[in-house]
Design a protein around this motif. Sequence first.
Motif, PDB file in Angstrom:
ATOM      1  N   UNK A 250       0.786  -1.271   0.139  1.00 39.40           N
ATOM      2  CA  UNK A 250       0.027   0.150  -0.009  1.00 39.40           C
ATOM      3  C   UNK A 250       0.880   1.253   0.022  1.00 39.40           C
ATOM      4  N   UNK A 251       0.251   2.319  -0.814  1.00 36.08           N
ATOM      5  CA  UNK A 251       1.072   3.319  -0.844  1.00 36.08           C
ATOM      6  C   UNK A 251       0.494   4.686  -0.211  1.00 36.08           C
ATOM      7  N   UNK A 252       1.125   5.602   0.495  1.00 39.78           N
ATOM      8  CA  UNK A 252       0.676   6.614   1.023  1.00 39.78           C
ATOM      9  C   UNK A 252      -0.304   7.405  -0.031  1.00 39.78           C
ATOM     10  N   UNK A 253      -1.236   8.334   0.247  1.00 33.48           N
ATOM     11  CA  UNK A 253      -2.143   8.876  -0.881  1.00 33.48           C
ATOM     12  C   UNK A 253      -1.251   9.812  -1.798  1.00 33.48           C
ATOM     13  N   UNK A 254      -0.287  10.544  -1.211  1.00 27.79           N
ATOM     14  CA  UNK A 254       0.812  11.521  -1.986  1.00 27.79           C
ATOM     15  C   UNK A 254       1.622  10.536  -2.894  1.00 27.79           C
ATOM     16  N   UNK A 255       2.150   9.428  -2.515  1.00 23.08           N
ATOM     17  CA  UNK A 255       2.964   8.638  -3.233  1.00 23.08           C
ATOM     18  C   UNK A 255       2.364   7.839  -4.521  1.00 23.08           C
ATOM     19  N   UNK A 256       0.913   7.464  -3.858  1.00 20.48           N
ATOM     20  CA  UNK A 256       0.101   6.806  -5.099  1.00 20.48           C
ATOM     21  C   UNK A 256       0.058   8.009  -6.061  1.00 20.48           C
ATOM     22  N   UNK A 257      -0.533   9.248  -5.723  1.00 20.41           N
ATOM     23  CA  UNK A 257      -0.532  10.299  -6.713  1.00 20.41           C
ATOM     24  C   UNK A 257       0.586  10.441  -7.572  1.00 20.41           C
ATOM     25  N   UNK A 258       1.846  10.506  -6.999  1.00 16.85           N
ATOM     26  CA  UNK A 258       3.094  10.862  -8.016  1.00 16.85           C
ATOM     27  C   UNK A 258       3.211   9.447  -8.561  1.00 16.85           C
ATOM     28  N   UNK A 259       2.829   8.295  -8.211  1.00 15.06           N
ATOM     29  CA  UNK A 259       2.963   7.054  -9.156  1.00 15.06           C
ATOM     30  C   UNK A 259       1.983   7.222 -10.316  1.00 15.06           C
ATOM     31  N   UNK A 260       1.175   7.717 -10.232  1.00  8.56           N
ATOM     32  CA  UNK A 260       0.183   8.026 -11.260  1.00  8.56           C
ATOM     33  C   UNK A 260       0.420   8.996 -12.397  1.00  8.56           C
ATOM     34  N   UNK A 261       1.237  10.176 -11.839  1.00  5.60           N
ATOM     35  CA  UNK A 261       1.448  11.311 -12.717  1.00  5.60           C
ATOM     36  C   UNK A 261       1.951  10.967 -13.921  1.00  5.60           C
ATOM     37  N   UNK A 262       2.815   9.858 -13.778  1.00  8.38           N
ATOM     38  CA  UNK A 262       3.638   9.512 -15.171  1.00  8.38           C
ATOM     39  C   UNK A 262       2.502   8.936 -16.202  1.00  8.38           C
ATOM     40  N   UNK A 263       1.162   8.698 -15.685  1.00  7.83           N
ATOM     41  CA  UNK A 263       0.363   8.028 -16.765  1.00  7.83           C
ATOM     42  C   UNK A 263      -0.685   8.962 -17.305  1.00  7.83           C
TER      43      UNK A 263
END
Length: 343
Positions: free
Chosen positions: A309-322
């Motif tokens: 599980x990722x923290x909300x901010x980390x999850x958002x950063x992970x999606x930014x590349x998409x």
Amino acid sequence: MTTTAPKTAVLLVEDDHAVRTSLAKYLERTGFEVEQAPDGQAALGQLTPGRFAAMLCDIRMPVMTGIQLLPKALAADPDLAVIMLTGVGEPQSAIACLTAGAADYLIKPVDLEELRHSLNRALRRRQLEIERRELERWLAREVASRTAELEEQTRRLAQLSVNVLGALVDSLEAKDPVLLGHSQRVADLGARIAVHLGLHGDELEAVRTAGRLHQVGKLALREPGLAAAAPSSEEIGAAPGEADLAARLLEPLVLLKGVAEIVRYQDERYDGKGVPEGRRGEEIPVGARIVAAASLYDELAVGGAGGGALAPAAAIENLRGLVGLKLDPAVFAALEQEVLGAA
């Protein structure tokens, strides 16, 4: 004890006192209640809706002619049956009167029997018109009432279908700790994103419901009984994907047509490289773009697909590349705002 039926009221408009008096006496003898007016202006002062069933009106009068009075009288009481009287045969006057709404046109000196028949015919037509209009109003009310009842029943059936499918999704997700609660979270987050983007009403509810049911295809593939309910690969030409299978399971529910469309296109990509049709950008239903983003975020935030599980901010950063590839930039911006807030 018997009651006497009320007499039919007639307004007699005639400037010639002798003619007016003679006609009034005849009409009273034949059972009518008669009120008299010496000119058009006086007649207008006596006219109120429903007060008179008919009006006998001379054409040639001082102050206001019968042709001038006619439209004003009908404006005051549209149900008024009007018979025009004149001392000369003037075809143009007759045409003008009938065109303006008079029921009949008689030439003086009036044959009294002809007058009685003309008046009775006009009153019958008036009554039939009133009854026709009342019937139309009744039918309109009945249709509106039945339609409202049918719409409410249909809405309840649709909600029942959603509830049953939602319960099925919950029971199937409960078998997998990673999936547990995923669909409800996607529904809630998807609805918040939709509101952020200005969706409301049916569009908003379609996104919410699609989020709730978007996994039904994946879950159906794990349950032979559900998968068998979908069309076979021979029927569709190729084995359906999870989203396509979910849409096909939802399509028989006519009221969920918009939901089925969202579910069908949730695997499309913003750059046009997705499935099932390779739609690009705005060609993809906005609801599908929202559900796709909400689902991806939830998978990262709770540790789906085998990852932690990722923290909300980390999850958002992970999606930014998409963004611009799989994700709609506007939808991602709304997702980020909803997850992280204005900060």
